[in-house]
Scaffold this motif. Structure first.
Motif, PDB file in Angstrom:
ATOM      1  N   CYS A   7       0.841  -1.192   0.000  1.00 20.17           N
ATOM      2  CA  CYS A   7       0.000   0.000   0.000  1.00 20.17           C
ATOM      3  C   CYS A   7       0.873   1.237   0.000  1.00 20.17           C
ATOM      4  N   SER A   8       0.395   2.275  -0.605  1.00 19.96           N
ATOM      5  CA  SER A   8       1.163   3.504  -0.670  1.00 19.96           C
ATOM      6  C   SER A   8       1.154   4.207   0.672  1.00 19.96           C
ATOM      7  N   GLN A   9       2.001   5.195   0.837  1.00 18.43           N
ATOM      8  CA  GLN A   9       2.059   5.941   2.074  1.00 18.43           C
ATOM      9  C   GLN A   9       0.786   6.732   2.312  1.00 18.43           C
ATOM     10  N   MET A  10       0.024   6.982   1.294  1.00 15.37           N
ATOM     11  CA  MET A  10      -1.238   7.708   1.443  1.00 15.37           C
ATOM     12  C   MET A  10      -2.352   6.782   1.919  1.00 15.37           C
ATOM     13  N   GLY A  11      -2.065   5.489   2.100  1.00  8.08           N
ATOM     14  CA  GLY A  11      -3.069   4.553   2.568  1.00  8.08           C
ATOM     15  C   GLY A  11      -3.923   3.987   1.454  1.00  8.08           C
ATOM     16  N   LEU A  12      -3.605   4.289   0.175  1.00  8.78           N
ATOM     17  CA  LEU A  12      -4.364   3.761  -0.947  1.00  8.78           C
ATOM     18  C   LEU A  12      -3.722   2.481  -1.450  1.00  8.78           C
ATOM     19  N   LEU A  13      -4.424   1.751  -2.283  1.00 11.24           N
ATOM     20  CA  LEU A  13      -3.942   0.453  -2.725  1.00 11.24           C
ATOM     21  C   LEU A  13      -2.905   0.564  -3.826  1.00 11.24           C
ATOM     22  N   SER A  14      -1.914  -0.297  -3.750  1.00 11.31           N
ATOM     23  CA  SER A  14      -0.933  -0.389  -4.823  1.00 11.31           C
ATOM     24  C   SER A  14      -1.516  -1.210  -5.962  1.00 11.31           C
ATOM     25  N   GLU A  15      -0.841  -1.206  -7.088  1.00 13.54           N
ATOM     26  CA  GLU A  15      -1.291  -2.009  -8.226  1.00 13.54           C
ATOM     27  C   GLU A  15      -1.279  -3.491  -7.867  1.00 13.54           C
ATOM     28  N   LEU A  34      -3.543   0.192   5.905  1.00 15.69           N
ATOM     29  CA  LEU A  34      -4.607   0.742   5.076  1.00 15.69           C
ATOM     30  C   LEU A  34      -5.272   1.959   5.699  1.00 15.69           C
ATOM     31  N   GLY A  35      -5.619   1.845   6.967  1.00 18.36           N
ATOM     32  CA  GLY A  35      -6.409   2.897   7.579  1.00 18.36           C
ATOM     33  C   GLY A  35      -7.802   2.966   6.951  1.00 18.36           C
ATOM     34  N   ASP A  36      -8.539   3.981   7.304  1.00 16.21           N
ATOM     35  CA  ASP A  36      -9.895   4.129   6.770  1.00 16.21           C
ATOM     36  C   ASP A  36      -9.903   4.436   5.276  1.00 16.21           C
ATOM     37  N   ALA A  37      -8.911   5.203   4.819  1.00 17.63           N
ATOM     38  CA  ALA A  37      -8.847   5.548   3.394  1.00 17.63           C
ATOM     39  C   ALA A  37      -8.575   4.314   2.546  1.00 17.63           C
ATOM     40  N   GLY A  38      -7.658   3.478   3.013  1.00 24.91           N
ATOM     41  CA  GLY A  38      -7.373   2.247   2.285  1.00 24.91           C
ATOM     42  C   GLY A  38      -8.549   1.301   2.304  1.00 24.91           C
ATOM     43  N   ALA A  39      -9.251   1.236   3.434  1.00 22.77           N
ATOM     44  CA  ALA A  39     -10.439   0.387   3.518  1.00 22.77           C
ATOM     45  C   ALA A  39     -11.502   0.854   2.538  1.00 22.77           C
ATOM     46  N   ALA A  40     -11.613   2.170   2.368  1.00 20.32           N
ATOM     47  CA  ALA A  40     -12.573   2.705   1.396  1.00 20.32           C
ATOM     48  C   ALA A  40     -12.180   2.312  -0.026  1.00 20.32           C
ATOM     49  N   ALA A  41     -10.867   2.290  -0.304  1.00 25.25           N
ATOM     50  CA  ALA A  41     -10.396   1.877  -1.633  1.00 25.25           C
ATOM     51  C   ALA A  41     -10.695   0.395  -1.872  1.00 25.25           C
ATOM     52  N   VAL A  42     -10.489  -0.420  -0.827  1.00 20.81           N
ATOM     53  CA  VAL A  42     -10.841  -1.837  -0.929  1.00 20.81           C
ATOM     54  C   VAL A  42     -12.336  -1.977  -1.181  1.00 20.81           C
ATOM     55  N   ALA A  43     -13.114  -1.188  -0.465  1.00 18.77           N
ATOM     56  CA  ALA A  43     -14.568  -1.248  -0.607  1.00 18.77           C
ATOM     57  C   ALA A  43     -15.010  -0.925  -2.028  1.00 18.77           C
ATOM     58  N   ASP A  44     -14.343   0.029  -2.645  1.00 22.99           N
ATOM     59  CA  ASP A  44     -14.692   0.386  -4.025  1.00 22.99           C
ATOM     60  C   ASP A  44     -14.498  -0.799  -4.961  1.00 22.99           C
ATOM     61  N   LEU A  45     -13.420  -1.542  -4.763  1.00 24.50           N
ATOM     62  CA  LEU A  45     -13.169  -2.712  -5.611  1.00 24.50           C
ATOM     63  C   LEU A  45     -14.147  -3.841  -5.305  1.00 24.50           C
ATOM     64  N   VAL A  46     -14.462  -4.031  -4.029  1.00 29.29           N
ATOM     65  CA  VAL A  46     -15.438  -5.062  -3.657  1.00 29.29           C
ATOM     66  C   VAL A  46     -16.791  -4.751  -4.273  1.00 29.29           C
ATOM     67  N   ARG A  47     -17.129  -3.481  -4.260  1.00 26.05           N
ATOM     68  CA  ARG A  47     -18.410  -3.057  -4.826  1.00 26.05           C
ATOM     69  C   ARG A  47     -18.423  -3.195  -6.344  1.00 26.05           C
ATOM     70  N   GLY A  48     -17.231  -3.096  -6.935  1.00 22.08           N
ATOM     71  CA  GLY A  48     -17.152  -3.083  -8.397  1.00 22.08           C
ATOM     72  C   GLY A  48     -16.724  -4.403  -9.008  1.00 22.08           C
ATOM     73  N   THR A  49     -15.424  -4.583  -9.194  1.00 24.39           N
ATOM     74  CA  THR A  49     -14.935  -5.694 -10.023  1.00 24.39           C
ATOM     75  C   THR A  49     -14.293  -6.836  -9.253  1.00 24.39           C
ATOM     76  N   SER A  50     -14.068  -6.702  -7.944  1.00 27.08           N
ATOM     77  CA  SER A  50     -13.427  -7.778  -7.187  1.00 27.08           C
ATOM     78  C   SER A  50     -14.371  -8.961  -7.038  1.00 27.08           C
ATOM     79  N   THR A  51     -13.819 -10.161  -7.182  1.00 28.52           N
ATOM     80  CA  THR A  51     -14.611 -11.378  -7.008  1.00 28.52           C
ATOM     81  C   THR A  51     -14.016 -12.273  -5.918  1.00 28.52           C
ATOM     82  N   ALA A  52     -13.053 -11.753  -5.131  1.00 30.96           N
ATOM     83  CA  ALA A  52     -12.411 -12.553  -4.087  1.00 30.96           C
ATOM     84  C   ALA A  52     -13.416 -12.916  -3.001  1.00 30.96           C
ATOM     85  N   PRO A  53     -13.619 -14.210  -2.731  1.00 31.06           N
ATOM     86  CA  PRO A  53     -14.574 -14.595  -1.688  1.00 31.06           C
ATOM     87  C   PRO A  53     -14.044 -14.411  -0.269  1.00 31.06           C
TER      88      PRO A  53
END
Length: 279
Positions: A7-15, A34-53
């Motif tokens: 994860c980047s220093q800004m708490g966002l997800l790396s590639e 991650l912090g809250d910002a990283g969790a929000a980034a994870v949430a965006d992927l879960v809501r969108g294209t992530s299929t990880a169970p």
């Protein structure tokens, strides 16, 4: 695991982290700051294209805001079945958000919120949603250990129609006030689904052990019971030993370091029981 570099220093997800969420069945982002910002980034992927169970987010400093972001995503997605937030700081507010996500997200079967600053308030909120859903609730495994939910939290989660198969309430400050659990386990009509119950390090003494032993004489589902690290002495140990003789379903009873002084000094009173063994 990929370590803090995921994860980047800004708490966002790396590639790399994004790629794992998109292609892996087990997306392990533990210890990624991650912090809250990283969790929000994870949430965006879960809501969108992530299929990880399976989504593992342990030790990330995620608070109530991050839990709210995740709960919104879980409510909109049907891909996640297992969520681990071990050792974050979501608190009662965060668990309340996650509980409400269980209403639309009935595919979630495993929830680990161990060590998250949760009290009876969060436990009661979760139990309320589970009771409201009844058999429609998909949650089967709950780990709420290392949270100070106390006797009231235990009472809430041990409601009579609880459909959990595995419940971990170790180190939850329960003491001997576990009679509601005994009532749940005592059901002679098979309403209890519990097969694994973990109550380690709860300062449970003879009174609590006797409640459990009495209930388990009538239980035909529980296979594993962990009472290690409690303060059960001879009277409680004898009751558990008597129960063990008549209960053919229970496969493992862990009494390691329980403080009980039963054993050889008690002669033939406990021929099949030793407080220092687990079976």
């Amino acid at each position: 695991k990929w370590g803090q570099g995921a994860c980047s220093q800004m708490g966002l997800l790396s590639e790399e982290a994004e790629e794992k969420l998109l292609i892996e069945e087990v997306a392990d982002l533990s210890r990624c700051t991650l912090g809250d910002a990283g969790a929000a980034a994870v949430a965006d992927l879960v809501r969108g294209t992530s299929t990880a169970p399976t989504l593992l987010l342990a030790r990330n400093g995620i608070g109530p805001l991050g839990a709210e972001s995740l709960s919104d995503a879980l409510a909109a997605s049907h891909s996640v079945t297992t969520l681990s937030l071990y050792k974050n700081k979501i608190g009662d507010q965060g668990l309340t958000h996650l509980a409400e996500a269980l209403v639309p997200a009935r595919n979630i079967s495993t929830l680990n919120v161990r060590d998250n600053r949760i009290t009876r308030v969060g436990a009661e909120a979760l139990a309320g949603v589970m009771q409201r859903l009844g058999e429609a609730c998909g949650l089967e495994l709950l780990n709420i250990s290392d949270n100070a939910i106390g006797p009231h939290g235990c009472t809430a989660l041990a409601y009579p129609t609880c459909r959990l198969h595995t419940l971990n309430m170790s180190n939850c400050h329960l003491g001997d006030s576990i009679a509601p659990l005994a009532v749940l386990l005592k059901s002679s009509r098979g309403s209890s689904c519990l097969t694994t119950l973990k109550l380690a390090n709860n300062n449970i003494a003879d009174s609590g052990a006797c409640h459990l032993a009495s209930a388990l004489h009538h239980n035909h589902t529980l296979k594993q019971l962990d009472l290690s690290g409690n303060v059960i002495e001879a009277a409680g140990a004898r009751k558990l030993a008597d129960m063990r003789r008549s209960n053919t379903c229970l496969e493992s009873l862990n009494m390691n370091a329980s403080g009980c002084f039963c054993g050889r000094s008690q002669g033939s009173a406990l021929p099949a029981f030793d407080g220092a063994r687990a079976w």
